[in-house]
Design a protein around this motif. Structure first.
Motif, short mmCIF file in Angstrom:
data_model
loop_
_atom_site.label_atom_id
_atom_site.label_comp_id
_atom_site.label_asym_id
_atom_site.label_seq_id
_atom_site.Cartn_x
_atom_site.Cartn_y
_atom_site.Cartn_z
N ASP A 147 6.41 -9.61 2.31
CA ASP A 147 7.59 -9.48 1.44
C ASP A 147 8.35 -8.20 1.75
OD1 ASP A 147 6.93 -11.84 0.23
OD2 ASP A 147 6.05 -10.94 -1.56
N HIS A 148 7.62 -7.13 1.95
CA HIS A 148 8.23 -5.84 2.26
C HIS A 148 9.01 -5.91 3.57
CE1 HIS A 148 8.48 -1.42 2.22
NE2 HIS A 148 8.16 -1.46 3.49
N GLY A 194 0.70 5.03 6.36
CA GLY A 194 2.16 5.04 6.22
C GLY A 194 2.63 4.01 5.21
N PHE A 195 2.04 2.81 5.24
CA PHE A 195 2.40 1.76 4.28
C PHE A 195 1.96 2.12 2.86
CE2 PHE A 195 2.17 -1.43 7.96
CZ PHE A 195 3.55 -1.45 8.12
N ALA A 196 0.99 3.04 2.74
CA ALA A 196 0.52 3.44 1.41
C ALA A 196 1.38 4.56 0.81
CB ALA A 196 -0.94 3.91 1.49
N ALA A 197 2.34 5.07 1.59
CA ALA A 197 3.21 6.14 1.09
C ALA A 197 4.17 5.58 0.04
CB ALA A 197 3.99 6.77 2.24
N PRO A 231 4.73 -0.86 1.03
CA PRO A 231 4.19 -2.06 0.38
C PRO A 231 2.83 -1.85 -0.25
CG PRO A 231 3.99 -2.23 2.77
CD PRO A 231 4.81 -1.02 2.50
N TRP A 232 2.07 -0.86 0.26
CA TRP A 232 0.73 -0.66 -0.28
C TRP A 232 0.61 0.65 -1.06
CZ3 TRP A 232 -1.56 -2.15 5.09
CH2 TRP A 232 -1.49 -3.54 5.24
N THR A 237 12.30 0.89 -1.69
CA THR A 237 12.80 1.49 -0.46
C THR A 237 11.81 1.22 0.64
OG1 THR A 237 11.72 3.57 -1.02
CG2 THR A 237 14.02 3.33 -1.67
N VAL A 238 12.26 1.45 1.87
CA VAL A 238 11.44 1.16 3.03
C VAL A 238 10.86 2.46 3.55
CG1 VAL A 238 11.44 0.28 5.38
CG2 VAL A 238 12.86 -0.80 3.63
N SER A 239 9.57 2.45 3.81
CA SER A 239 8.92 3.62 4.40
C SER A 239 8.02 3.17 5.52
CB SER A 239 8.08 4.36 3.35
OG SER A 239 7.35 5.41 3.95
#
Length: 196
Positions: free
Chosen positions: A94-95, A165-168, A172-173, A186-188
Motif C-alpha cells: 500500500d505504501h 528505513g521503512f520503520a522510520a 510503512p512499518w 509521507t514517504v520515507s
C-alpha cells in the motif's frame, strides 16, 4: 668513504634491478588481472569467492585499525509494529502504491521482492525481541530455516538497512502508525545508516 655517501639497501637494489625482469613482471600482472576479470564475468561462483575474500580482507583491516580504540555501543533495534508477515507485506505494498520514489517504482511490480521484505521484517522483529539489533548472521540463519531464503552478507545488510528505513517516521512499518491507509502519510525511503 663518508657515512652519508654510502648507499642504502633500497638504493643498491634499485641500481642492480633488471629492467627487463621488471617489464616481464608487469606484463604477468596485467595478464593475471585480465584472466581474473574474464573468469569473474564467466563464473558467478568464482566472482562470489573473490567478493567474500575481499570482504574478509576489509574486515581484517578494520579490525586492525580498531585495535586500541574504544568500542562503540551496539545500536538499538528499530521498533517495528506487531504485524504478521502477510500484514507487513500488505502495508508495504500500500505504501509503495502511494509513493512516487524511484525505489517504489522498482518494487511495485515485484511482489517477490515485497514478500522478501515482509519475511525479513518478521525475522528482524523476532530476533529484536531480546532488545538487541539483529546481526546479519542471525538474520541469514533464520531466513534460511524459516523461509528457505539463502542470501549473501551484503544482501542481508541491505535488507536490514531497508527494514530500519521503512520503520522510520512516515514509513510503512513505523511502530507509531495506526493500521490502515492514511491519506496524509509521507514517504520515507532513506536508507538507514550502516551501523555494523
Amino acid at each position: 668513504m663518508p657515512e652519508d655517501a654510502r648507499l642504502t639497501a633500497d638504493e643498491l637494489a634499485f641500481l642492480l634491478r633488471d629492467p627487463a625482469e621488471q617489464a616481464r613482471k608487469a606484463e604477468r600482472a596485467v595478464r593475471a588481472n585480465q584472466a581474473r576479470t574474464e573468469r569473474r564475468q564467466d563464473d558467478p561462483a568464482y566472482a562470489e569467492r573473490l567478493r567474500i575474500a575481499d570482504r574478509e580482507r576489509q574486515r581484517r583491516r578494520r579490525a586492525r585499525a580498531a585495535i586500541g580504540r574504544e568500542e562503540t555501543p551496539d545500536a538499538p533495534p528499530a521498533a517495528l509494529p506487531d504485524l504478521s508477515t502477510e500484514a507487513a507485506a500488505e502495508r508495504l505494498s500500500d505504501h509503495l502504491d502511494r509513493s512516487a520514489s524511484p525505489q517504489a517504482a522498482q518494487l511495485r511490480g515485484r511482489p517477490d521482492r515485497i514478500q522478501g521484505y515482509a519475511e525479513a521484517f518478521t525475522v528482524y522483529r523476532t530476533l529484536a525481541e531480546d532488545g538487541a539489533r539483529p546481526t546479519r548472521g542471525a538474520m541469514a540463519a533464520m531466513l534460511k530455516s524459516r523461509f528457505g531464503r539463502s542470501l549473501t552478507p551484503s544482501q542481508i545488510q541491505k535488507l536490514r538497512d531497508h527494514i530500519e528505513g521503512f520503520a522510520a517516521a512516515g514509513g510503512p512499518w513505523h511502530a507509531g502508525r495506526p493500521p490502515g491507509r492514511r491519506p496524509g502519510d509521507t514517504v520515507s525511503h532513506a536508507t538507514a545508516p550502516n551501523r555494523g
